[in-house]
Structure formats: structure tokens, C-alpha cells
Scaffold this active site. Structure first.
Site, PDB file in Angstrom:
ATOM      1  N   LYS A 181      27.917  93.750  37.445  1.00 35.35           N
ATOM      2  CA  LYS A 181      29.054  94.412  38.096  1.00 35.35           C
ATOM      3  C   LYS A 181      30.311  94.423  37.230  1.00 35.35           C
ATOM      4  O   LYS A 181      31.205  95.243  37.450  1.00 35.35           O
ATOM      5  CB  LYS A 181      29.351  93.759  39.447  1.00 35.35           C
ATOM      6  CG  LYS A 181      29.825  92.317  39.378  1.00 35.35           C
ATOM      7  CD  LYS A 181      30.103  91.793  40.782  1.00 35.35           C
ATOM      8  CE  LYS A 181      30.572  90.339  40.741  1.00 35.35           C
ATOM      9  NZ  LYS A 181      30.862  89.824  42.109  1.00 35.35           N
ATOM     10  N   LYS A 208      31.380  92.747  33.058  1.00 31.85           N
ATOM     11  CA  LYS A 208      31.050  92.911  31.644  1.00 31.85           C
ATOM     12  C   LYS A 208      29.820  92.091  31.281  1.00 31.85           C
ATOM     13  O   LYS A 208      29.622  90.989  31.796  1.00 31.85           O
ATOM     14  CB  LYS A 208      32.222  92.450  30.764  1.00 31.85           C
ATOM     15  CG  LYS A 208      33.486  93.278  30.916  1.00 31.85           C
ATOM     16  CD  LYS A 208      34.586  92.707  30.025  1.00 31.85           C
ATOM     17  CE  LYS A 208      35.881  93.496  30.147  1.00 31.85           C
ATOM     18  NZ  LYS A 208      36.960  92.913  29.308  1.00 31.85           N
ATOM     19  N   LEU A 209      29.014  92.627  30.371  1.00 32.46           N
ATOM     20  CA  LEU A 209      27.894  91.862  29.845  1.00 32.46           C
ATOM     21  C   LEU A 209      28.419  90.593  29.178  1.00 32.46           C
ATOM     22  O   LEU A 209      29.479  90.585  28.569  1.00 32.46           O
ATOM     23  CB  LEU A 209      27.107  92.688  28.828  1.00 32.46           C
ATOM     24  CG  LEU A 209      26.282  93.850  29.382  1.00 32.46           C
ATOM     25  CD1 LEU A 209      25.698  94.661  28.231  1.00 32.46           C
ATOM     26  CD2 LEU A 209      25.167  93.336  30.292  1.00 32.46           C
ATOM     27  N   CYS A 213      30.950  83.206  30.289  1.00 30.62           N
ATOM     28  CA  CYS A 213      30.891  82.512  29.002  1.00 30.62           C
ATOM     29  C   CYS A 213      31.498  83.336  27.867  1.00 30.62           C
ATOM     30  O   CYS A 213      32.381  82.866  27.153  1.00 30.62           O
ATOM     31  CB  CYS A 213      29.447  82.159  28.669  1.00 30.62           C
ATOM     32  SG  CYS A 213      29.268  81.318  27.085  1.00 30.62           S
ATOM     33  N   GLY A 221      42.899  69.041  38.063  1.00 24.83           N
ATOM     34  CA  GLY A 221      41.510  68.795  37.705  1.00 24.83           C
ATOM     35  C   GLY A 221      41.406  68.233  36.306  1.00 24.83           C
ATOM     36  O   GLY A 221      41.867  68.842  35.338  1.00 24.83           O
ATOM     37  N   GLY A 222      40.807  67.060  36.192  1.00 26.29           N
ATOM     38  CA  GLY A 222      40.673  66.398  34.896  1.00 26.29           C
ATOM     39  C   GLY A 222      39.259  66.393  34.380  1.00 26.29           C
ATOM     40  O   GLY A 222      38.852  65.484  33.660  1.00 26.29           O
ATOM     41  N   GLU A 259      44.322  64.442  38.688  1.00 28.14           N
ATOM     42  CA  GLU A 259      42.882  64.238  38.907  1.00 28.14           C
ATOM     43  C   GLU A 259      42.692  63.240  40.048  1.00 28.14           C
ATOM     44  O   GLU A 259      43.261  62.148  40.023  1.00 28.14           O
ATOM     45  CB  GLU A 259      42.217  63.717  37.638  1.00 28.14           C
ATOM     46  CG  GLU A 259      40.796  63.208  37.793  1.00 28.14           C
ATOM     47  CD  GLU A 259      39.848  64.218  38.405  1.00 28.14           C
ATOM     48  OE1 GLU A 259      39.161  63.858  39.381  1.00 28.14           O
ATOM     49  OE2 GLU A 259      39.788  65.363  37.918  1.00 28.14           O
ATOM     50  N   ASP A 301      24.423  79.134  36.990  1.00 31.77           N
ATOM     51  CA  ASP A 301      25.308  78.447  37.938  1.00 31.77           C
ATOM     52  C   ASP A 301      24.894  78.634  39.393  1.00 31.77           C
ATOM     53  O   ASP A 301      25.151  77.783  40.234  1.00 31.77           O
ATOM     54  CB  ASP A 301      26.743  78.956  37.788  1.00 31.77           C
ATOM     55  CG  ASP A 301      27.444  78.395  36.557  1.00 31.77           C
ATOM     56  OD1 ASP A 301      26.791  77.712  35.754  1.00 31.77           O
ATOM     57  OD2 ASP A 301      28.661  78.657  36.399  1.00 31.77           O
ATOM     58  N   HIS A 322      25.543  60.767   2.496  1.00 28.37           N
ATOM     59  CA  HIS A 322      26.796  60.022   2.413  1.00 28.37           C
ATOM     60  C   HIS A 322      27.792  60.797   1.547  1.00 28.37           C
ATOM     61  O   HIS A 322      27.430  61.313   0.501  1.00 28.37           O
ATOM     62  CB  HIS A 322      26.554  58.647   1.778  1.00 28.37           C
ATOM     63  CG  HIS A 322      27.814  57.865   1.545  1.00 28.37           C
ATOM     64  ND1 HIS A 322      28.500  57.242   2.562  1.00 28.37           N
ATOM     65  CD2 HIS A 322      28.530  57.643   0.404  1.00 28.37           C
ATOM     66  CE1 HIS A 322      29.571  56.652   2.048  1.00 28.37           C
ATOM     67  NE2 HIS A 322      29.612  56.876   0.743  1.00 28.37           N
TER      68      HIS A 322
END
Length: 451
Positions: free
Chosen positions: A32, A34-35, A39, A179-180, A202, A306, A438
């Protein structure tokens, strides 16, 4: 040939479509917006571009220590418009790439809104009208959206969440982040590095409450040193718009004010438009319930990403989409939620795979832990990036590697050493035989195993 409909073109949906097409199915993908979903367009990729810009400014500010006394100190001012343009260019390039991949695979992409007419018919509403798609199976991959619980639900559209904060017209002077968790901490890191005065609220007693306590504490200390103010164990009793911005009253009565607010309180599913009742499936704000390994929702309907609430990470969604497509096409596949690595792209980075120390203890497993601090790592010392530690968790009875937590530079890349070890069911003794170059940060994994 199977005829499959995929609803949603995000990190679960488009890989599912590509996998099904590769297995010989005729695939129609409905998106509906964007592709690429959240993400690519307003999540993983945009935020990493912003974080990179912020961390470059952090590095540049410290360069004066390596310059002659006569050299002027770095005084560059972040240009939000240029930073945004760079982020948007990256997202656009990758989104276009998804479209090309789908076209090459022969996937038909329809821009519109989908709903279930029945288990084998999906109705699509497009700009040109309605059409019904008959199919042999459906993969539901509609994702999630930002959660606005009270009192912030009344301010929706006036404050920011992770999907619209990239549209800020300019950098504010002050911001309250509610929100933390991962999103809250990443934005606290990048905005403070760009000169914004940040406060984080939080309700849990620590930030990143789902991560190992020692990792959470390390990031808390790092961000606090850089000026981020934390209000832990506090919730918002009220929130309101004021003439100068916003005012939030905390549960202890303290009042915070800021120019703007970012709600980073979690994600929620809204499947009301899909008419799930037509296929006899109930849903909640957490989404739908699927078989945790096959991703089957009901009969020939699968759900990935999700929307099933298993793991809200893009790479978990991708594997779920591919697994669902395989199973729907008759090629048995299994998804393993425990094999998903996790990463927080702050400075220092935090990454983990498998079981953390606390998770293993909660399961009653007898464990040994192996830890090395970056303070003793040659490359970390040489580059002045000594914040952090690498911790490996071992099953005390079998010697198998159960997982671990990495805190520090390159943690999000190095965590895949643990992922490979877990997939190969390696023991601590076996991984100790690996020779690490190393000087590298990776050496600290070998060093930890020897302790």
C-alpha cells in the site's frame, strides 16, 4: 504452478515473494505504500545513515587533540538538510533495487490495499478500483506501526515516532524521548551528537531492558557522559502541547519540557483493514499467532515479520518470509527464533546472539562465562575505542557455546562469529582454536574464551 499472494512489501514480504518465485510459483505482491517497508524507508537504513553522520561529527570534534596548537578546533555545524538528503538518497537507492529484483523475478507488484474475501481470495483496492485475486496461498507480511499509548495517543500527529522523525524540518534544541529501548537509545545517541539536548524517559529501572544488564549499564554510562539525561523507573502521568513545545509530567511529579517529543514506546499491529474475520483469524495489537517454526497461520496462509510478534527485527522478518514461502511452496523449512542476532547501533555498539548470561540463568542452565575487556585490546587502545567488553556464555556440562554479548566498536559485525559458532554447534574449545588477526577487535573474542 502455485499461485501465491504476498501482502506487504517490507523486509518479510519482498524476500518471501522472491523465494516463492525462485521455487516456481506465480507471485503477486501487494504493497500500500513503498517497497522496502519501514526498514528501508523509515527505519533501519535511514537511522543508520543518521547515526553514521552523528558519529562522524563525534570523531571530528576529537581531532583537535592530534593537531598543532595553532590549528583551529573543529567547529563544523551539522547541516540537517544535507544529512537528511544523504539519508534519503540511500533509502531511495535501496528501494529502487528491491523493485528491480522483483521485476527480474517475474513478481507482479500491485500498489493498493488488501483484504481477505476468503482463505483463497484477496481483494485489492487500487487507485483504479477493486479487483479480486484468486490464489493457492497467502503470505501475510504487513508489518507494524508505532505504538501511542495514553497519554501520547492524544498527541499523535503532533509528536514524532520512528517513522516520521526523519521528516523533521530542522534539528530542535531540546527533545524528550519516551522509551529507552533500541529506538530510543539510538536516537538519543545520534541527536545528542548533533547538538540536541536530549532527555530519555523509561519506565523500567534501566535502558535496553531486554539486553544484558552489564551491556545496558555500559551504554547508560557512555550516553550520560555525553550529556543525555535519563529518567528511569518513570512513566508519563500526563503530556500536553504548550506554546513553547511540549510538557510531560512524570509519575514522580517532575515536569519536563522540550521543543519536541519522540515516542519510542514500541510497535503495534493494526489489521482491521484486512478483514481477518473472513478467514476466521483473531488478532491483537501484538498481531497474529503462528506456528513458531513453520510460520503457518491457518491452512494455506502464513504470516511473517512484525505481524506475528516473534521478533521485531528486519533480518528475522527476512528469514521468516523465506521460510514461509518455502513451506507454502511445498519445500519444508524451519525458522529458529533463537538463531537471530541482535544489534544496537549506538556508540558503543551492543550486539548479542543466542543466550545471554541472564537468559541462560533464567532457564536454569549451569553455565560458565568468559569475558574480556576492550581496555586490554591492542587495536582498541591504539584507536582510543576502549569502551566495552565481549562476553561468551558456555554450557558448563557440555562445553557448547550458548551465546554471548558484545559491547564496543564493531560489535554489530563481530556478533556473526557467535552466530556461526551457534549454527555449527561449536564448543568453547573448538572456537579457541581459531586464529584471530592482530591487531583486531575480534581478538577479544579469542581472549575471552581463554579466561
Amino acid at each position: 504452478m502455485k499461485n501465491i499472494v504476498v501482502i506487504g512489501g517490507g523486509p518479510a514480504g519482498y524476500p518471501a515473494a522472491l523465494k516463492a518465485a525462485a521455487l516456481g510459483a506465480k507471485v503477486t505482491l501487494i504493497e500500500k505504500n513503498k517497497l522496502g517497508g519501514v526498514c528501508l524507508n523509515c527505519g533501519c537504513i535511514p537511522s543508520k545513515s543518521l547515526l553514521d553522520a552523528a558519529h562522524r561529527f563525534q570523531t571530528a570534534r576529537g581531532i583537535s587533540a592530534l593537531c598543532t596548537a595553532e590549528s583551529p578546533a573543529f567547529a563544523g555545524t551539522p547541516d540537517w538538510q544535507k544529512i537528511k538528503a544523504r539519508e534519503q538518497a540511500a533509502a531511495h537507492k535501496l528501494t529502487q533495487g528491491v523493485g528491480v529484483l522483483l521485476k527480474k523475478a517475474g513478481v507482479e507488484v500491485i500498489q493498493g490495499t488488501a483484504s481477505f474475501k476468503n482463505e483463497h481470495t484477496v481483494r485489492v483496492q487500487t487507485a483504479d478500483g477493486e479487483r479480486d485475486l484468486a490464489c493457492d496461498g497467502v503470505i501475510l507480511a504487513v508489518g507494524s506501526e508505532a505504538f501511542y499509548p495514553p497519554p501520547f495517543d492524544a498527541l499523535k500527529g503532533q509528536i514524532y515516532d520512528n517513522s516520521n522523525i526523519f521528516d523533521m524540518p530542522s534539528l530542535p534544541k531540546t527533545m524528550i524521548i519516551v522509551g529507552g529501548g533500541v529506538i530510543g537509545c539510538e536516537f538519543a545517541d545520534l541527536l545528542s551528537a548533533l547538538g540536541v539536548e536530549v532527555s530519555v524517559v523509561e519506565m523500567q529501572p534501566c535502558i535496553l531492558p531486554l539486553e544484558e544488564e552489564s551491556a545496558s549499564r555500559a551504554l547508560f554510562q557512555a550516553l550520560s557522559k555525553r550529556g543525555v539525561k535519563f529518567y528511569l523507573g518513570q512513566s508519563a502521568a500526563s503530556a500536553e502541547k504548550t506554546d513553547g513545545g511540549f510538557q510531560i509530567t512524570l509519575s514522580d511529579g517532575k515536569v519536563l519540557t522540550a521543543e519536541t517529543v519522540l515516542a519510542a514506546i514500541g510497535r503495534t499491529a493494526d489489521l482491521s483493514a484486512l478483514k481477518m474475520e473472513n478467514i476466521g483469524v483473531e488478532w491483537t495489537r501484538r498481531g497474529v499467532s503462528v506456528h513458531p517454526q513453520t510460520l503457518q497461520l491457518k491452512n494455506d496462509i502464513y504470516a511473517a515479520g512484525d505481524v506475528n510478534g516473534l521478533f521485531q527485527l528486519a533480518h528475522a522478518a527476512t528469514r521468516q518470509g523465506e521460510t514461509a514461502a518455502s513451506n507454502l511452496c511445498g519445500v519444508p523449512a524451519v525458522y529458529d527464533n533463537n538463531a537471530v542476532p541482535r544489534a544496537v547501533y549506538t556508540s558503543p555498539e551492543i550486539a548479542s546472539a543466542g543466550l545471554t548470561k541472564s537468559a541462560a540463568e533464567a532457564k536454569g542452565i549451569s553455565i560458565k562465562t568468559h569475558r574480556a575487556f576492550l581496555l586490554a585490546n591492542g587495536r582498541a587502545v591504539a584507536q582510543e575505542q576502549t569502551e566495552g567488553f565481549f562476553e561468551i556464555v558456555e554450557d558448563a556440562s557440555s562445553g557448547l557455546i550458548l551465546g554471548g554479548t558484545l559491547v564496543g566498536a564493531c560489535a554489530s559485525e563481530l556478533v556473526h562469529i557467535l552466530s556461526v559458532a551457534l549454527a555449527a554447534k561449536m564448543t568453547v574449545s573448538q572456537l579457541k582454536e581459531v586464529i584471530f588477526a592482530h591487531p583486531t577487535f575480534a581478538e577479544s573474542i579469542g581472549e575471552a574464551l581463554s579466561r
